[in-house]
Write an enzyme that holds these catalytic residues in place. Structure first.
Site, PDB file in Angstrom:
ATOM      1  CG  ASN A 208      24.398 -30.118 131.720  1.00  0.00           C
ATOM      2  OD1 ASN A 208      25.162 -29.246 132.110  1.00  0.00           O
ATOM      3  ND2 ASN A 208      23.104 -29.883 131.494  1.00  0.00           N
ATOM      4  CE  LYS A 340      15.473 -25.661 120.346  1.00  0.00           C
ATOM      5  NZ  LYS A 340      14.615 -26.559 121.121  1.00  0.00           N
TER       6      LYS A 340
END
Length: 400
Positions: A208, A340
C-alpha cells in the site's frame, strides 16, 4: 529526583561494585536511597560502603529488626516509589519469577506495590539460556521493567551480552521515570509503522502507499515524552529516530511475530502500520512472464495483528489503533475500536488534501468507547503525534 524514594537491591555478581556508583549518583541528585543487599552481594562489596554512600542503614538479614516500631521489610516495601535491582543475577530473577521469598530482598519485593526495574548481569550463555529468558518473560508479563545488559568483555573472559548497564545509564533511566514533565517517563511503548509487503513472485508484491511517517513521528514524540520505544517497522526509507529501538520486518506475519514477542513488556501499544490485508494464496518461486492478457490472482487474508493484540493485552496496557478510511470514517473507526479491543482509535479520511499517505501533514479525529474525544485540524504529523502522546499520558494518569 529530590525526595524520590528509591530502594536499591544489590545481588551477588561481580557488577555489584557498580551499585556503589548508582547509590552515590542517586543520592547526589536528591533521592532518598535505601539499600537492600543479598548475602552473596556482601562478598563483592560491603554494606558499610553502601551505607556511607546512601546515608542510610543497609538491610541484609530479614530477621535483623532494629526498629521495634515497624517490620523492616514491610516498611521498605511501603517506603519505595521505585525498586531498582542492579545487578540482578540469574538466580535472583528465577526466585522472583517463582515468587520465592528466602531473603530480605525477595521478601520485600513480594510485599511492595512500587514499580520494579531490573538490570541483569551475568555470563552471555547464562543470559541466553532458555530458562533465564523464560523467567524474564514471566517478570515482564507481571509489569517488571528491564534495563538490558550491554555487549562487551565480561568478567568471566567471554565476549557477548551480559554486562550490566553502566551506572550512568541506570541513573538516567530513573531520572526519566520520575520526570513529571514527560507523561510517558518510565513507560515502554510498542509502535508499528509503515506498510508490509506480500510477495507474488521474486519481483512483485502486494502493498500500500504507507510511508511510515506517522508511526515514526509517534516514535519521536514518545521518546521526547520519556518513554522507551520499540518500533516495529515495515519497509520504509526513513531514518531510525534517536533513542528508538527498531525492528525491521517485511511481511505481515513477521510484523505479527515481532509484536507478539514484545507485547508482554509494553505499557502502550500503538498500531500505526498499514499492513497488507491480503496476500497471494500461492507465492511463485520464479518470475511469472507475460504469457496472457489476464492474470487472475487468488488472495487470502493475512494475520489480523490488531485483533490478536486486543485479545492478549492486559487491562493495564493501553492499546491505540489507526483507521485510514475513504468514507463513513466515524462509523468504521468506532466499529474497528470495538472489534479489535482498542482503547483509542485515530481515524483519518485519506481522500482529504493533506491527510493521505506519504504527506507530512494529517487531519485526524480520535475516538474512544464513549465516542469522539477530539478532532485535530490540518497539522504536521509531528504535531499530531505529540497530541496523541499527550492524550495517552493523560489516559494512563487517569487509570492510576
Amino acid at each position: 529526583m529530590r525526595g524520590k524514594r528509591v530502594v536499591l537491591g544489590v545481588t551477588g555478581g561481580i557488577a555489584a561494585f557498580k551499585a556503589a556508583s548508582i547509590a552515590s549518583q542517586l543520592t547526589q541528585r536528591g533521592a532518598d536511597v535505601r539499600v537492600i543487599m543479598t548475602a552473596s552481594a556482601t562478598q563483592f562489596i560491603t554494606p558499610l560502603t553502601m551505607q556511607i554512600l546512601s546515608r542510610h542503614s543497609v538491610a541484609v538479614d530479614t530477621f535483623d529488626e532494629r526498629n521495634p516500631a515497624v517490620v523492616n521489610h514491610i516498611d521498605l516495601a511501603d517506603h519505595a516509589d521505585l525498586f531498582v535491582i542492579a545487578p540482578a543475577t540469574a538466580n535472583f530473577m528465577g526466585k522472583l519469577a517463582m515468587g520465592l521469598a528466602d531473603d530480605m530482598l525477595t521478601t520485600t519485593l513480594l510485599a511492595t506495590l512500587a514499580p520494579i526495574v531490573v538490570a541483569p548481569a551475568m555470563n552471555v550463555h547464562m543470559y541466553q539460556n532458555a530458562v533465564v529468558q523464560e523467567n524474564m518473560n514471566r517478570l515482564r508479563a507481571r509489569g517488571v521493567r528491564f534495563i538490558d545488559p550491554a555487549e562487551g568483555q565480561l568478567a568471566c573472559g567471554y565476549v557477548g551480552q551480559g554486562r550490566m548497564a553502566e551506572p550512568e545509564e541506570i541513573v538516567a533511566w530513573v531520572e526519566r521515570f520520575f520526570d513529571t514533565n514527560r507523561p510517558l517517563a518510565g513507560k515502554k511503548v510498542l509502535i508499528t509503522a509503515g506498510p508490509t509487503q506480500e510477495p507474488i513472485d521474486p519481483v512483485r508484491y502486494i502493498s500500500n502507499y504507507s510511508s511510515g511517517k506517522m508511526g515514526y513521528a509517534l516514535a519521536e514524540a514518545a521518546v521526547a515524552a520519556g518513554a522507551e520505544v520499540i518500533l516495529v517497522s515495515g519497509p520504509v526509507s526513513l531514518p531510525t529516530p534517536e533513542g528508538v529501538t527498531r525492528i525491521d520486518v517485511v511481511r505481515t506475519r513477521e510484523m505479527k511475530e515481532a509484536v507478539m514477542r514484545m507485547l508482554p513488556e509494553a505499557d502502550v501499544i500503538i498500531k500505526a502500520a498499514a499492513v497488507s490485508d491480503y496476500r497471494p494464496k500461492v507465492e511463485l518461486a520464479s518470475k511469472r512472464k507475460k504469457a496472457s492478457s489476464e492474470w487472475l490472482l487468488e488472495l487470502e487474508k493475512t494475520e489480523d495483528i490488531a485483533s490478536e493484540v486486543g485479545k492478549r493485552k492486559r487491562p493495564d496496557q493501553l492499546f491505540v489503533g489507526f483507521a485510514a478510511e475513504t468514507d463513513r470514517v466515524a462509523e468504521y473507526a468506532k466499529s474497528k475500536l470495538v472489534r479489535k479491543g482498542q482503547d483509542l482509535v485515530v481515524a483519518n479520511d485519506v481522500t482529504l488534501p493533506g491527510a493521505g499517505f506519504g504527506t507530512d501533514t494529517n487531519i485526524v479525529t480520535i475516538y474512544d468507547r464513549d465516542g469522539e474525544v477530539c478532532a485535530l485540524p490540518l497539522l504536521s504529523k509531528r504535531e499530531v503525534a505529540e497530541r496523541i502522546i499527550q492524550l495517552i499520558g493523560e489516559r494512563l494518569h487517569e487509570r492510576r
